[in-house]
Scaffold this motif. Structure first.
Motif, PDB file in Angstrom:
ATOM      1  N   MET A   1       0.842  -1.178   0.000  1.00 16.27           N
ATOM      2  CA  MET A   1       0.000   0.000   0.000  1.00 16.27           C
ATOM      3  C   MET A   1       0.889   1.243   0.000  1.00 16.27           C
ATOM      4  SD  MET A   1      -3.574  -0.256   1.730  1.00 16.27           S
ATOM      5  CE  MET A   1      -3.979   0.745   3.103  1.00 16.27           C
ATOM      6  N   PRO A   2       0.656   2.173  -0.903  1.00 19.60           N
ATOM      7  CA  PRO A   2       1.492   3.386  -0.962  1.00 19.60           C
ATOM      8  C   PRO A   2       1.350   4.238   0.312  1.00 19.60           C
ATOM      9  CG  PRO A   2       0.195   3.141  -2.963  1.00 19.60           C
ATOM     10  CD  PRO A   2      -0.297   2.116  -1.995  1.00 19.60           C
ATOM     11  N   SER A   3       2.451   4.851   0.693  1.00 17.27           N
ATOM     12  CA  SER A   3       2.428   5.715   1.878  1.00 17.27           C
ATOM     13  C   SER A   3       3.535   6.755   1.772  1.00 17.27           C
ATOM     14  CB  SER A   3       2.611   4.890   3.153  1.00 17.27           C
ATOM     15  OG  SER A   3       3.915   4.372   3.199  1.00 17.27           O
ATOM     16  N   PHE A   4       3.422   7.805   2.580  1.00 20.92           N
ATOM     17  CA  PHE A   4       4.481   8.804   2.718  1.00 20.92           C
ATOM     18  C   PHE A   4       4.394   9.436   4.096  1.00 20.92           C
ATOM     19  CE2 PHE A   4       0.977  11.381   1.204  1.00 20.92           C
ATOM     20  CZ  PHE A   4       1.114  12.583   1.881  1.00 20.92           C
ATOM     21  N   ASP A   5       5.455  10.123   4.479  1.00 21.32           N
ATOM     22  CA  ASP A   5       5.506  10.791   5.783  1.00 21.32           C
ATOM     23  C   ASP A   5       5.491  12.302   5.587  1.00 21.32           C
ATOM     24  OD1 ASP A   5       5.710   8.357   7.080  1.00 21.32           O
ATOM     25  OD2 ASP A   5       7.897   8.379   7.078  1.00 21.32           O
ATOM     26  N   ILE A   6       4.775  12.983   6.462  1.00 19.00           N
ATOM     27  CA  ILE A   6       4.767  14.440   6.495  1.00 19.00           C
ATOM     28  C   ILE A   6       5.653  14.851   7.658  1.00 19.00           C
ATOM     29  CG2 ILE A   6       3.362  16.515   6.737  1.00 19.00           C
ATOM     30  CD1 ILE A   6       0.948  14.740   5.895  1.00 19.00           C
ATOM     31  N   VAL A   7       6.707  15.591   7.378  1.00 17.97           N
ATOM     32  CA  VAL A   7       7.648  16.013   8.411  1.00 17.97           C
ATOM     33  C   VAL A   7       7.923  17.509   8.263  1.00 17.97           C
ATOM     34  CG1 VAL A   7       8.757  13.763   8.593  1.00 17.97           C
ATOM     35  CG2 VAL A   7       9.640  15.427   6.998  1.00 17.97           C
ATOM     36  N   SER A   8       8.553  18.059   9.246  1.00 16.85           N
ATOM     37  CA  SER A   8       9.035  19.431   9.192  1.00 16.85           C
ATOM     38  C   SER A   8      10.441  19.419   9.769  1.00 16.85           C
ATOM     39  CB  SER A   8       8.126  20.355   9.999  1.00 16.85           C
ATOM     40  OG  SER A   8       8.603  21.677   9.916  1.00 16.85           O
ATOM     41  N   GLU A   9      11.432  19.417   8.886  1.00 15.12           N
ATOM     42  CA  GLU A   9      12.823  19.307   9.324  1.00 15.12           C
ATOM     43  C   GLU A   9      13.662  20.416   8.717  1.00 15.12           C
ATOM     44  OE1 GLU A   9      13.849  15.451   7.850  1.00 15.12           O
ATOM     45  OE2 GLU A   9      13.068  14.426   9.620  1.00 15.12           O
ATOM     46  N   VAL A  10      14.700  20.796   9.443  1.00 11.57           N
ATOM     47  CA  VAL A  10      15.692  21.738   8.950  1.00 11.57           C
ATOM     48  C   VAL A  10      17.031  21.013   8.992  1.00 11.57           C
ATOM     49  CG1 VAL A  10      16.852  23.932   9.384  1.00 11.57           C
ATOM     50  CG2 VAL A  10      14.404  23.726   9.782  1.00 11.57           C
ATOM     51  N   ASP A  11      17.713  20.972   7.857  1.00  9.41           N
ATOM     52  CA  ASP A  11      19.011  20.310   7.785  1.00  9.41           C
ATOM     53  C   ASP A  11      20.049  21.186   8.483  1.00  9.41           C
ATOM     54  OD1 ASP A  11      20.923  18.419   7.030  1.00  9.41           O
ATOM     55  OD2 ASP A  11      21.425  19.578   5.236  1.00  9.41           O
ATOM     56  N   LEU A  12      20.757  20.609   9.435  1.00  6.56           N
ATOM     57  CA  LEU A  12      21.743  21.347  10.224  1.00  6.56           C
ATOM     58  C   LEU A  12      22.857  21.904   9.356  1.00  6.56           C
ATOM     59  CD1 LEU A  12      22.678  22.186  13.060  1.00  6.56           C
ATOM     60  CD2 LEU A  12      23.881  20.024  13.206  1.00  6.56           C
ATOM     61  N   HIS A  13      23.296  21.129   8.374  1.00 12.69           N
ATOM     62  CA  HIS A  13      24.400  21.561   7.509  1.00 12.69           C
ATOM     63  C   HIS A  13      24.011  22.782   6.671  1.00 12.69           C
ATOM     64  CE1 HIS A  13      28.077  21.185   5.259  1.00 12.69           C
ATOM     65  NE2 HIS A  13      27.388  21.196   4.127  1.00 12.69           N
ATOM     66  N   THR A  14      22.825  22.766   6.081  1.00 10.13           N
ATOM     67  CA  THR A  14      22.407  23.915   5.270  1.00 10.13           C
ATOM     68  C   THR A  14      22.124  25.132   6.149  1.00 10.13           C
ATOM     69  OG1 THR A  14      20.137  23.083   5.247  1.00 10.13           O
ATOM     70  CG2 THR A  14      21.500  22.559   3.349  1.00 10.13           C
ATOM     71  N   PHE A  15      21.626  24.911   7.368  1.00 10.18           N
ATOM     72  CA  PHE A  15      21.413  26.029   8.290  1.00 10.18           C
ATOM     73  C   PHE A  15      22.752  26.671   8.666  1.00 10.18           C
ATOM     74  CE2 PHE A  15      20.736  27.428  12.810  1.00 10.18           C
ATOM     75  CZ  PHE A  15      19.986  28.549  12.501  1.00 10.18           C
ATOM     76  N   THR A  16      23.769  25.845   8.899  1.00  6.50           N
ATOM     77  CA  THR A  16      25.113  26.353   9.195  1.00  6.50           C
ATOM     78  C   THR A  16      25.654  27.153   8.010  1.00  6.50           C
ATOM     79  OG1 THR A  16      25.497  24.445  10.608  1.00  6.50           O
ATOM     80  CG2 THR A  16      27.431  25.691   9.944  1.00  6.50           C
ATOM     81  N   ASN A  17      25.429  26.646   6.797  1.00  8.85           N
ATOM     82  CA  ASN A  17      25.869  27.372   5.601  1.00  8.85           C
ATOM     83  C   ASN A  17      25.193  28.733   5.501  1.00  8.85           C
ATOM     84  OD1 ASN A  17      27.611  25.396   4.748  1.00  8.85           O
ATOM     85  ND2 ASN A  17      26.172  24.490   3.286  1.00  8.85           N
ATOM     86  N   ALA A  18      23.901  28.791   5.770  1.00  7.91           N
ATOM     87  CA  ALA A  18      23.170  30.061   5.704  1.00  7.91           C
ATOM     88  C   ALA A  18      23.725  31.057   6.725  1.00  7.91           C
ATOM     89  CB  ALA A  18      21.681  29.829   5.941  1.00  7.91           C
ATOM     90  N   LEU A  19      24.042  30.586   7.936  1.00 11.49           N
ATOM     91  CA  LEU A  19      24.612  31.478   8.959  1.00 11.49           C
ATOM     92  C   LEU A  19      26.012  31.955   8.553  1.00 11.49           C
ATOM     93  CD1 LEU A  19      23.525  29.830  12.308  1.00 11.49           C
ATOM     94  CD2 LEU A  19      22.746  31.976  11.360  1.00 11.49           C
ATOM     95  N   ASP A  20      26.823  31.046   8.004  1.00 12.93           N
ATOM     96  CA  ASP A  20      28.169  31.435   7.565  1.00 12.93           C
ATOM     97  C   ASP A  20      28.106  32.463   6.444  1.00 12.93           C
ATOM     98  OD1 ASP A  20      29.258  29.738   9.425  1.00 12.93           O
ATOM     99  OD2 ASP A  20      29.676  28.116   7.988  1.00 12.93           O
ATOM    100  N   GLN A  21      27.190  32.268   5.510  1.00 17.80           N
ATOM    101  CA  GLN A  21      27.032  33.233   4.422  1.00 17.80           C
ATOM    102  C   GLN A  21      26.582  34.588   4.962  1.00 17.80           C
ATOM    103  OE1 GLN A  21      24.321  31.274   1.793  1.00 17.80           O
ATOM    104  NE2 GLN A  21      25.853  29.807   1.074  1.00 17.80           N
ATOM    105  N   SER A  22      25.695  34.569   5.941  1.00 26.45           N
ATOM    106  CA  SER A  22      25.233  35.821   6.547  1.00 26.45           C
ATOM    107  C   SER A  22      26.382  36.535   7.261  1.00 26.45           C
ATOM    108  CB  SER A  22      24.095  35.550   7.536  1.00 26.45           C
ATOM    109  OG  SER A  22      22.995  34.978   6.885  1.00 26.45           O
ATOM    110  N   ASN A  23      27.235  35.777   7.949  1.00 31.97           N
ATOM    111  CA  ASN A  23      28.402  36.381   8.609  1.00 31.97           C
ATOM    112  C   ASN A  23      29.348  37.000   7.583  1.00 31.97           C
ATOM    113  OD1 ASN A  23      28.097  36.198  11.430  1.00 31.97           O
ATOM    114  ND2 ASN A  23      28.595  34.025  11.392  1.00 31.97           N
ATOM    115  N   ARG A  24      29.535  36.344   6.431  1.00 30.48           N
ATOM    116  CA  ARG A  24      30.394  36.898   5.382  1.00 30.48           C
ATOM    117  C   ARG A  24      29.810  38.173   4.791  1.00 30.48           C
ATOM    118  NH1 ARG A  24      30.285  32.254   2.327  1.00 30.48           N
ATOM    119  NH2 ARG A  24      30.832  30.694   3.837  1.00 30.48           N
TER     120      ARG A  24
END
Length: 160
Positions: free
Chosen positions: A1-24
């Protein structure tokens, strides 16, 4: 039977990249020359330090734009109160990770009210949706994308 999951996640690595870019960006912007301003990360939380409140709002906009560039929905960002610590002001940024039980119940209720032939159940901080037809599952995804929820949703673990 087909199924999927609904989640709300933030990837730690991409969040770190966004903060580093903001600092630059802060280091290169003319209006921040000689100003003691920075972003500090602590897990999925960050603290914005600046010398004045108007700089905090500018830094907040920088962070939002870098989150969008890194494909993180800015709705996942929750801002705390502005605090004054000596000559500096700071603000706490918390990234929402995982579905809270109230939001999960709201999602399950929306799916049941849609009268689609699917079953949904809450499993910890995610919601699993199962159905006989793949088209029904895609209609649920479309329904949730259109809904104005306070948190960004991702659909993963799609199985046929």
């Amino acid at each position: 039977m087909p199924s999927f999951d609904i989640v709300s996640e933030v990837d730690l690595h991409t969040f770190t990249n966004a903060l580093d870019q903001s600092n630059r960006v802060i280091e290169t912007r003319f209006d921040f020359k000689g100003v003691d301003a920075q972003f500090e990360r602590d897990g999925l939380n960050a603290t914005i330090f600046a010398e004045a409140e108007f700089q905090l709002t500018q830094m907040e906009d920088m962070l939002r734009s870098n989150l969008v560039k890194n494909k993180i929905d800015p709705k996942a960002m929750e801002l705390g109160d502005v605090e004054t610590a000596g000559k500096q002001v700071k603000q706490r940024v918390t990234m929402k990770n995982g579905l809270e039980s109230d939001l999960a119940r709201k999602i399950v209720k929306m799916i049941k009210d849609s009268k689609l032939k699917v079953q949904s159940q809450i499993q910890g901080d995610q919601v699993r949706v199962t159905g006989k037809k793949r088209d029904d599952l895609q209609q649920v995804m479309a329904l949730l994308r259109e809904a104005d929820l306070e948190q960004p949703l991702q659909f993963n673990n799609f199985r046929d």
